[in-house]
Design a protein around this motif. Structure first.
Motif, short mmCIF file in Angstrom:
data_model
loop_
_atom_site.label_atom_id
_atom_site.label_comp_id
_atom_site.label_asym_id
_atom_site.label_seq_id
_atom_site.Cartn_x
_atom_site.Cartn_y
_atom_site.Cartn_z
N CYS A 18 83.08 73.42 24.25
CA CYS A 18 83.33 72.11 23.64
C CYS A 18 84.83 71.86 23.50
N LYS A 19 85.21 70.66 23.84
CA LYS A 19 86.58 70.20 23.68
C LYS A 19 86.83 69.89 22.20
N ASP A 20 88.05 70.10 21.74
CA ASP A 20 88.42 69.75 20.37
C ASP A 20 88.21 68.24 20.19
N PRO A 21 87.37 67.81 19.23
CA PRO A 21 87.08 66.38 19.04
C PRO A 21 88.33 65.52 18.82
N LYS A 22 89.40 66.12 18.33
CA LYS A 22 90.64 65.37 18.08
C LYS A 22 91.31 64.90 19.37
N VAL A 23 90.99 65.55 20.50
CA VAL A 23 91.64 65.17 21.76
C VAL A 23 90.67 64.50 22.75
N VAL A 24 89.49 64.13 22.29
CA VAL A 24 88.53 63.42 23.13
C VAL A 24 89.02 62.00 23.36
N THR A 25 88.86 61.52 24.61
CA THR A 25 89.27 60.15 24.96
C THR A 25 88.12 59.43 25.66
N ALA A 26 88.30 58.15 25.88
CA ALA A 26 87.30 57.35 26.61
C ALA A 26 87.09 57.90 28.02
N GLU A 27 88.10 58.52 28.61
CA GLU A 27 87.98 59.08 29.95
C GLU A 27 86.92 60.19 30.02
N ASP A 28 86.64 60.85 28.89
CA ASP A 28 85.62 61.89 28.85
C ASP A 28 84.21 61.32 29.03
N PHE A 29 84.07 60.00 28.92
CA PHE A 29 82.77 59.35 29.03
C PHE A 29 82.71 58.40 30.23
N PHE A 30 83.65 58.50 31.15
CA PHE A 30 83.79 57.55 32.24
C PHE A 30 83.92 58.25 33.58
N LEU A 31 83.37 57.62 34.63
CA LEU A 31 83.57 58.08 36.01
C LEU A 31 83.52 56.85 36.90
N ALA A 32 84.54 56.66 37.70
CA ALA A 32 84.54 55.56 38.68
C ALA A 32 83.75 56.03 39.90
N ALA A 33 82.44 56.05 39.76
CA ALA A 33 81.56 56.63 40.79
C ALA A 33 81.25 55.67 41.92
N LYS A 34 81.44 54.39 41.71
CA LYS A 34 81.14 53.38 42.73
C LYS A 34 79.71 53.54 43.26
N LEU A 35 78.77 53.66 42.35
CA LEU A 35 77.37 53.84 42.75
C LEU A 35 76.78 52.63 43.45
N ASP A 36 77.52 51.51 43.48
CA ASP A 36 77.06 50.33 44.20
C ASP A 36 77.34 50.42 45.70
N MET A 37 78.09 51.43 46.12
CA MET A 37 78.49 51.58 47.52
C MET A 37 77.52 52.50 48.27
N PRO A 38 77.09 52.11 49.48
CA PRO A 38 76.21 52.98 50.28
C PRO A 38 76.90 54.32 50.60
N ARG A 39 76.10 55.36 50.67
CA ARG A 39 76.60 56.70 51.00
C ARG A 39 76.22 57.03 52.45
N ASP A 40 76.97 57.94 53.04
CA ASP A 40 76.75 58.36 54.42
C ASP A 40 75.55 59.30 54.49
N THR A 41 74.49 58.87 55.15
CA THR A 41 73.29 59.69 55.28
C THR A 41 73.33 60.57 56.52
N LYS A 42 74.37 60.43 57.34
CA LYS A 42 74.49 61.24 58.55
C LYS A 42 75.07 62.63 58.27
N ILE A 43 75.53 62.86 57.03
CA ILE A 43 76.12 64.15 56.69
C ILE A 43 75.06 65.23 56.53
N SER A 44 73.80 64.84 56.53
CA SER A 44 72.71 65.77 56.27
C SER A 44 71.68 65.71 57.39
N LYS A 45 71.15 66.86 57.76
CA LYS A 45 70.11 66.93 58.78
C LYS A 45 68.82 66.24 58.36
N VAL A 46 68.62 66.08 57.05
CA VAL A 46 67.38 65.47 56.55
C VAL A 46 67.50 63.96 56.36
N GLY A 47 68.69 63.40 56.57
CA GLY A 47 68.86 61.95 56.52
C GLY A 47 68.90 61.38 55.11
#
Length: 197
Positions: A18-47
């Motif tokens: 656990c991180k010290d609660p005094k140094v927790v920031t909004a960044e600890d709850f955020f990820l710019a994942a861009k889940l709206d963008m299609p992913r490359d399915t050719k990287i895997s043999k199973v498609g």
């Protein structure tokens, strides 16, 4: 609140430091994942391409018991039979069609399956082997999965059985699957790629 910290000098809760609660920031709850963008399915043999958002990517998920995944499927692509040892999964189809199912445990080994269309939802109980397959030979599919663990784990059955390191004895697998050793040897020689990011 216990924010995951990559350090050995703090209190352990649920397996993560656990991180010290005094140094927790909004960044600890955020990820710019861009889940709206299609992913490359050719990287895997199973498609397929699984983009997992868990405690390793968003530290603020520590001890909250949830995670998320975007799954992209090529035409005829699949998320092969696998299990999540620490989570139940609920899947929602965003685009396309998916044939999905799970198998109950021994001795019944009953298959529960369904063809899903855009907007449909299906649940895979914790620990049971399940799969998703895009039956359309022309159009991709996309789904979002919510999982009841901050770190659900994934064990892809074929990878675990035929791609283990070191390899499981071909004598053991030939007897277990009731096939010739040369079939097991061929399966073990395949490149067992992971479709999880």
């Amino acid at each position: 609140m216990c924010i995951h910290l990559n350090s050995l000098h703090a209190v352990l809760v649920n397996g993560f430091v656990c991180k010290d609660p005094k140094v927790v920031t909004a960044e600890d709850f955020f990820l710019a994942a861009k889940l709206d963008m299609p992913r490359d399915t050719k990287i895997s043999k199973v498609g397929s391409n699984v983009t997992l958002i868990n405690v390793m990517k968003i530290a603020g998920l520590n001890t909250l018991g949830i995670s998320l995944a975007r799954i992209d499927y090529a035409p005829l692509g699949e998320n092969p039979p696998h299990t999540h040892p620490r989570a139940t999964e609920i899947l929602t189809v965003l685009e396309g069609t998916l044939y999905v199912g799970f198998v109950t445990s021994n001795p019944e080994n009953k298959l529960f399956s369904k063809e899903l269309r855009k907007g449909d939802v299906f649940v895979f109980p914790q620990g049971l082997i399940h799969f998703q397959f895009n039956p359309n030979p022309y159009k991709p599919a996309v789904a979002i999965a919510a999982l009841s663990s901050q770190n659900p784990g994934a064990i892809t059955i074929a990878n675990a059985v035929f791609g283990s390191k070191p390899m499981i004895s071909d004598d053991v697998l030939a007897k277990a699957f009731q096939v010739e050793k040369k079939t097991v040897d061929w399966l073990q020689a395949q490149f067992w790629a992971d479709n999880h990011n």
